[in-house]
Design an enzyme around this catalytic site. Sequence first.
Site, PDB file in Angstrom:
ATOM      1  N   ASN A   1      65.482  62.080  39.656  1.00 46.56           N
ATOM      2  CA  ASN A   1      65.185  61.046  38.685  1.00 46.56           C
ATOM      3  C   ASN A   1      66.487  60.365  38.271  1.00 46.56           C
ATOM      4  O   ASN A   1      67.555  61.000  38.265  1.00 46.56           O
ATOM      5  CB  ASN A   1      64.507  61.662  37.447  1.00 46.56           C
TER       6      ASN A   1
ATOM      7  N   ASN B   1      52.638  49.960  41.958  1.00 50.89           N
ATOM      8  CA  ASN B   1      51.817  48.758  42.110  1.00 50.89           C
ATOM      9  C   ASN B   1      52.733  47.601  42.509  1.00 50.89           C
ATOM     10  O   ASN B   1      53.171  46.815  41.677  1.00 50.89           O
ATOM     11  CB  ASN B   1      51.091  48.421  40.797  1.00 50.89           C
TER      12      ASN B   1
ATOM     13  N   SER C   1      45.549  55.234  43.126  1.00 51.90           N
ATOM     14  CA  SER C   1      44.638  54.929  42.021  1.00 51.90           C
ATOM     15  C   SER C   1      44.078  56.213  41.423  1.00 51.90           C
ATOM     16  O   SER C   1      43.839  57.192  42.122  1.00 51.90           O
ATOM     17  CB  SER C   1      43.476  54.044  42.502  1.00 51.90           C
ATOM     18  N   GLY C   2      43.841  56.154  40.125  1.00 55.20           N
ATOM     19  CA  GLY C   2      43.243  57.281  39.428  1.00 55.20           C
ATOM     20  C   GLY C   2      43.978  57.670  38.167  1.00 55.20           C
ATOM     21  O   GLY C   2      43.561  58.580  37.458  1.00 55.20           O
TER      22      GLY C   2
ATOM     23  N   LYS D   1      45.142  48.039  47.475  1.00 49.58           N
ATOM     24  CA  LYS D   1      45.221  48.518  46.090  1.00 49.58           C
ATOM     25  C   LYS D   1      45.163  47.349  45.112  1.00 49.58           C
ATOM     26  O   LYS D   1      44.530  47.440  44.036  1.00 49.58           O
ATOM     27  CB  LYS D   1      46.527  49.304  45.886  1.00 49.58           C
TER      28      LYS D   1
ATOM     29  N   HIS E   1      41.599  46.308  44.912  1.00 48.35           N
ATOM     30  CA  HIS E   1      40.927  47.346  44.118  1.00 48.35           C
ATOM     31  C   HIS E   1      41.085  47.045  42.632  1.00 48.35           C
ATOM     32  O   HIS E   1      40.122  47.093  41.860  1.00 48.35           O
ATOM     33  CB  HIS E   1      41.538  48.703  44.451  1.00 48.35           C
ATOM     34  N   ASN E   2      42.308  46.715  42.218  1.00 46.18           N
ATOM     35  CA  ASN E   2      42.558  46.439  40.811  1.00 46.18           C
ATOM     36  C   ASN E   2      41.880  45.155  40.361  1.00 46.18           C
ATOM     37  O   ASN E   2      41.436  45.046  39.211  1.00 46.18           O
ATOM     38  CB  ASN E   2      44.055  46.366  40.546  1.00 46.18           C
TER      39      ASN E   2
ATOM     40  N   GLU F   1      38.449  46.041  39.739  1.00 40.29           N
ATOM     41  CA  GLU F   1      38.464  46.806  38.485  1.00 40.29           C
ATOM     42  C   GLU F   1      38.481  45.871  37.276  1.00 40.29           C
ATOM     43  O   GLU F   1      37.739  46.093  36.301  1.00 40.29           O
ATOM     44  CB  GLU F   1      39.699  47.705  38.485  1.00 40.29           C
ATOM     45  N   TYR F   2      39.296  44.827  37.337  1.00 41.83           N
ATOM     46  CA  TYR F   2      39.324  43.844  36.251  1.00 41.83           C
ATOM     47  C   TYR F   2      37.927  43.264  36.022  1.00 41.83           C
ATOM     48  O   TYR F   2      37.458  43.143  34.879  1.00 41.83           O
ATOM     49  CB  TYR F   2      40.275  42.696  36.605  1.00 41.83           C
TER      50      TYR F   2
ATOM     51  N   HIS G   1      40.250   9.721  52.602  1.00 44.96           N
ATOM     52  CA  HIS G   1      40.550  11.004  53.221  1.00 44.96           C
ATOM     53  C   HIS G   1      39.648  11.295  54.421  1.00 44.96           C
ATOM     54  O   HIS G   1      39.954  12.180  55.216  1.00 44.96           O
ATOM     55  CB  HIS G   1      40.412  12.132  52.192  1.00 44.96           C
TER      56      HIS G   1
END
Length: 478
Positions: free
Chosen positions: A37, A108, A134-135, A188, A191-192, A195-196, A454
């Site tokens: 660390n 993340n 995740s978790g 991931k 996934h988030n 989750e939102y 266009h």
Amino acid sequence: MTQNTDKADIGVYGLGTMGSALALNFAEKGFNVAVSNREADWIDTFLGKAGPLADRLTGAADLADFVSSIARPRSILFMIPSGAPMDAMIAAITPHLDEGDTLIDGGNADFNATRTRSAAFEGTGFHFVGMGVSGGAEGARHGPSMMVGGTAHSWANLRPMVEAIAARHKGDPCVAHLGPDGAGHFVKTVHNGIEYADMQMIAEVYGLLRDGAGWDAPAIGTLFADWQDGPLSSYLIEVTAAALQSTDSQTGKPMVDVILDRAGQKGTGRWTLIEALKMGQSASTIEAAVGARGWSSEKDFRVMADPLLPAQTLNGDVPEATDLQHALLAGRILGHAQGFRILSAAAEEFDWPLDLARISEIWRAGCIIRSVLLDDFAEAYRGDLPGGYLILSPALRDMLDASLPGLRRTVAAGVTLGLPLPALSGALAWYDTIRRARGTANMIQAQRDFFGAHGFARTDADGQHHGDWLPLSNGSSG
């Protein structure tokens, strides 16, 4: 610091909440773990609290000692803030590595940065892995869901260890190698984003019952607890029920009633939305959730607006509980469908071999969005799926057919009562858009050609065309 005689199977750098939990998980599963660390005093504190697992842990404050304590080819997991701190650690540790060693970013991280770092490692003999975890702390300690990117070499070394510590669904480890470079971090991120959206839809139903029907928090919590026994069964429904039935020890009030209505976010939902827009994909449920969190931060503005902006409500009632349950079910299916479409687009964009069925399976346990629906999604992707579109699965079409009337009545109630349902409304609008063979974009193309020449495609001829437009009465061209 404790030093074991055996070389470590894996190194974990970063002894914050997640890093500490993962290190203990590895040790508990029988692996020797080297830990380090930046703040060296954390190492002894961590080892002192490890109990009997300390025999499998080796602490080293010096980076060279940390690396040398790990068996080659080394797998070194970093659980530190992404971005500049990760780049600084790569620069510091690389001189100590040997050919075949792998560095793993378990945070993340922005998948674009992971792709850049992976490319920089090519030809060096070293490997870089982006791994989504995740978790939360509980999952990291006892079984997370993990989404791994990177090289086949790295996966071969890492696989026995991550499969051992992963959450399990009926014996199947919730971890997989999803592709090279940034694939793991991208999955991931999505996934988030899902989750939102899921959390926002739950909050919208809570708000409809609280502000529209006048229910108190414990009563709403009881309803959510009842839903846990049905098709909505999931970790987030369970969490919601428990949160709503919790009491603040200081005031005796429901815990949620003393929490300020200002939501935080760390950026992954926004990243999902940005990448979806880049690839031309709809992410209306995720956009609504990200936007709602942004609006929640403008508390002073909302307090000022409350007495000044009229609600202009119409007569209406909150739907029955069954309709609300169906609304959440339909919204959850549609939100996941949008997320999986983003994953499918990314697989094509970045040439990733994303297995959407396997992604569904590794999300079934350990992660925040785990739910019984993921079995249905995995089965749909492993079956005969028209065009690869999730909601065209026969089973999911049946589920939507049964639940959409409840979603329509719920959204209608929100409109008439003046209560915001941005994610549920976004899900319904997306569904109603994609179910129509003929949409209204021809009007947009007419406007674009009128004021900007266009061009447009015709329904009865190939090529690009321009319209025979009437002149404006005032002669202006916009």
